[in-house]
Design a protein around this motif. Structure first.
Motif, mmCIF file in Angstrom:
data_model
loop_
_atom_site.group_PDB
_atom_site.id
_atom_site.type_symbol
_atom_site.label_atom_id
_atom_site.label_comp_id
_atom_site.label_asym_id
_atom_site.label_seq_id
_atom_site.Cartn_x
_atom_site.Cartn_y
_atom_site.Cartn_z
ATOM 1 N N ILE A 137 4.333 -6.884 11.914
ATOM 2 C CA ILE A 137 3.945 -7.173 10.526
ATOM 3 C C ILE A 137 4.797 -6.333 9.578
ATOM 4 O O ILE A 137 5.000 -5.140 9.822
ATOM 5 C CB ILE A 137 2.446 -6.830 10.304
ATOM 6 C CG1 ILE A 137 1.548 -7.723 11.181
ATOM 7 C CG2 ILE A 137 2.061 -6.960 8.832
ATOM 8 C CD1 ILE A 137 0.085 -7.299 11.221
ATOM 9 N N ALA A 138 5.268 -6.957 8.486
ATOM 10 C CA ALA A 138 6.029 -6.230 7.458
ATOM 11 C C ALA A 138 5.121 -5.980 6.255
ATOM 12 O O ALA A 138 4.189 -6.759 6.000
ATOM 13 C CB ALA A 138 7.256 -7.045 7.036
ATOM 14 N N ALA B 205 -12.347 -3.647 12.113
ATOM 15 C CA ALA B 205 -11.333 -2.845 12.816
ATOM 16 C C ALA B 205 -9.946 -3.441 12.594
ATOM 17 O O ALA B 205 -8.977 -2.707 12.338
ATOM 18 C CB ALA B 205 -11.660 -2.784 14.304
ATOM 19 N N VAL B 206 -9.837 -4.750 12.658
ATOM 20 C CA VAL B 206 -8.536 -5.391 12.450
ATOM 21 C C VAL B 206 -8.080 -5.201 11.003
ATOM 22 O O VAL B 206 -6.891 -4.974 10.744
ATOM 23 C CB VAL B 206 -8.588 -6.892 12.832
ATOM 24 C CG1 VAL B 206 -7.302 -7.598 12.453
ATOM 25 C CG2 VAL B 206 -8.829 -7.025 14.327
ATOM 26 N N ALA B 207 -9.018 -5.227 10.052
ATOM 27 C CA ALA B 207 -8.657 -4.998 8.639
ATOM 28 C C ALA B 207 -8.086 -3.593 8.466
ATOM 29 O O ALA B 207 -7.086 -3.403 7.757
ATOM 30 C CB ALA B 207 -9.872 -5.205 7.746
ATOM 31 N N SER B 208 -8.690 -2.601 9.127
ATOM 32 C CA SER B 208 -8.163 -1.233 8.991
ATOM 33 C C SER B 208 -6.824 -1.103 9.709
ATOM 34 O O SER B 208 -5.953 -0.329 9.293
ATOM 35 C CB SER B 208 -9.175 -0.201 9.496
ATOM 36 O OG SER B 208 -9.260 -0.247 10.890
ATOM 37 N N ILE C 85 -4.612 -3.537 9.840
ATOM 38 C CA ILE C 85 -3.651 -4.175 8.926
ATOM 39 C C ILE C 85 -3.260 -3.210 7.803
ATOM 40 O O ILE C 85 -2.099 -3.180 7.373
ATOM 41 C CB ILE C 85 -4.251 -5.495 8.379
ATOM 42 C CG1 ILE C 85 -4.235 -6.552 9.484
ATOM 43 C CG2 ILE C 85 -3.493 -5.981 7.144
ATOM 44 C CD1 ILE C 85 -4.995 -7.818 9.153
ATOM 45 N N ASP C 86 -4.216 -2.370 7.362
ATOM 46 C CA ASP C 86 -3.911 -1.348 6.337
ATOM 47 C C ASP C 86 -2.762 -0.446 6.781
ATOM 48 O O ASP C 86 -1.964 0.000 5.962
ATOM 49 C CB ASP C 86 -5.142 -0.461 6.075
ATOM 50 C CG ASP C 86 -6.135 -1.134 5.154
ATOM 51 O OD1 ASP C 86 -5.759 -2.158 4.532
ATOM 52 O OD2 ASP C 86 -7.268 -0.647 5.064
ATOM 53 N N PHE D 157 -0.167 -1.178 8.304
ATOM 54 C CA PHE D 157 1.123 -1.840 8.082
ATOM 55 C C PHE D 157 1.432 -1.954 6.581
ATOM 56 O O PHE D 157 2.544 -2.303 6.219
ATOM 57 C CB PHE D 157 1.107 -3.252 8.683
ATOM 58 C CG PHE D 157 1.076 -3.289 10.190
ATOM 59 C CD1 PHE D 157 2.263 -3.370 10.918
ATOM 60 C CD2 PHE D 157 -0.120 -3.255 10.882
ATOM 61 C CE1 PHE D 157 2.246 -3.419 12.305
ATOM 62 C CE2 PHE D 157 -0.142 -3.303 12.273
ATOM 63 C CZ PHE D 157 1.035 -3.380 12.982
ATOM 64 N N GLY D 158 0.430 -1.700 5.730
ATOM 65 C CA GLY D 158 0.623 -1.842 4.283
ATOM 66 C C GLY D 158 0.722 -3.287 3.823
ATOM 67 O O GLY D 158 1.164 -3.566 2.709
ATOM 68 N N ALA D 159 0.305 -4.233 4.664
ATOM 69 C CA ALA D 159 0.394 -5.662 4.327
ATOM 70 C C ALA D 159 -0.854 -6.106 3.555
ATOM 71 O O ALA D 159 -1.827 -5.363 3.442
ATOM 72 C CB ALA D 159 0.544 -6.486 5.596
ATOM 73 N N THR D 160 -0.821 -7.332 3.020
ATOM 74 C CA THR D 160 -1.938 -7.868 2.228
ATOM 75 C C THR D 160 -2.826 -8.748 3.094
ATOM 76 O O THR D 160 -2.341 -9.718 3.695
ATOM 77 C CB THR D 160 -1.403 -8.712 1.056
ATOM 78 O OG1 THR D 160 -0.534 -7.883 0.282
ATOM 79 C CG2 THR D 160 -2.525 -9.240 0.191
#
Ligand code: AMP
Length: 178
Positions: free
Chosen positions: A111-112, A132-135, A137-138, A140-143
């Motif tokens: 993920i970029a 857990a998946v939302a944290s 993703i954080d 990676f700094g992605a939206t």
């Protein structure tokens, strides 16, 4: 296919995996090509104009709907996997289970930071897995644009918890969990 027939293609198994649980078994939905297609089209509908770059699909049943959605929306597919499954360096997030904890991992190069993501799983219950998946993703700094499910259990706190965290949810079928 209408929504009632689609709902009827899910099998309920009472008392699995333990007493008191109404297990919503999607393997019977998967047996019917029309049901799978209808479910995927309904899951994809709100996201067609949202310029999603990648689906993040949660092991294991999330992979089924996630892969179909990625093809339908023309975006990439990222796998959030259980420990020991991915061969290269990963970021991880842990989450509580009834007894102990588990974790999910994503390859660090999957993920970029400028990408728009949609999390996909078969079903939301307490919401612990998606949180857990939302944290993750954080990291990676992605939206995170939202989370999509084939099934939402309405009597469990997952939907409200994600909404409180500002994560938009979308689901096709409603059931109770207990
Ligand atoms: P949760 O983290 O509590 O939202 O749990 C979501 C995960 O547990 C999903 O990947 C589901 O596959 C599974 N799950 C939880 N409750 C049920 C249920 N009643 N029937 C089928 N699967 C369930």
């Amino acid at each position: 296919m209408d929504i009632e027939r689609l709902k009827a293609s899910v099998t309920t198994v009472s008392g699995y995996p333990r007493p008191g649980i109404e297990f919503r078994d999607i393997t019977s939905l998967l047996l019917h090509p029309e049901a799978l297609r209808e479910c995927v089209l309904r899951m994809a509908a709100p996201y067609r104009e949202q310029a999603i770059d990648k689906i993040v699909a949660i092991e294991a049943r999330g992979f089924i709907f996630g892969a179909a959605l990625a093809m339908e929306l023309g975006c990439g597919l990222v796998l959030a996997r259980k420990p020991g499954k991915l061969p290269r360096p990963t970021y991880k997030a842990s989450y509580a289970l009834e007894y102990g904890e588990d974790s999910l991992h994503i390859h660090t190069d999957a993920i970029a930071p400028d990408e728009r993501l949609l999390v996909v799983d078969d079903l939301i219950a307490t919401g612990g897995t998606v949180a857990a998946v939302a944290s993750l993703i954080d990291k990676f700094g992605a939206t995170l644009c939202g989370a999509a499910f084939a099934i939402a259990l309405q009597d469990l706190p997952g939907l409200a918890m994600l909404r409180e965290r500002g994560i938009a949810t979308h689901y096709v079928l409603s059931f109770n969990g207990e």
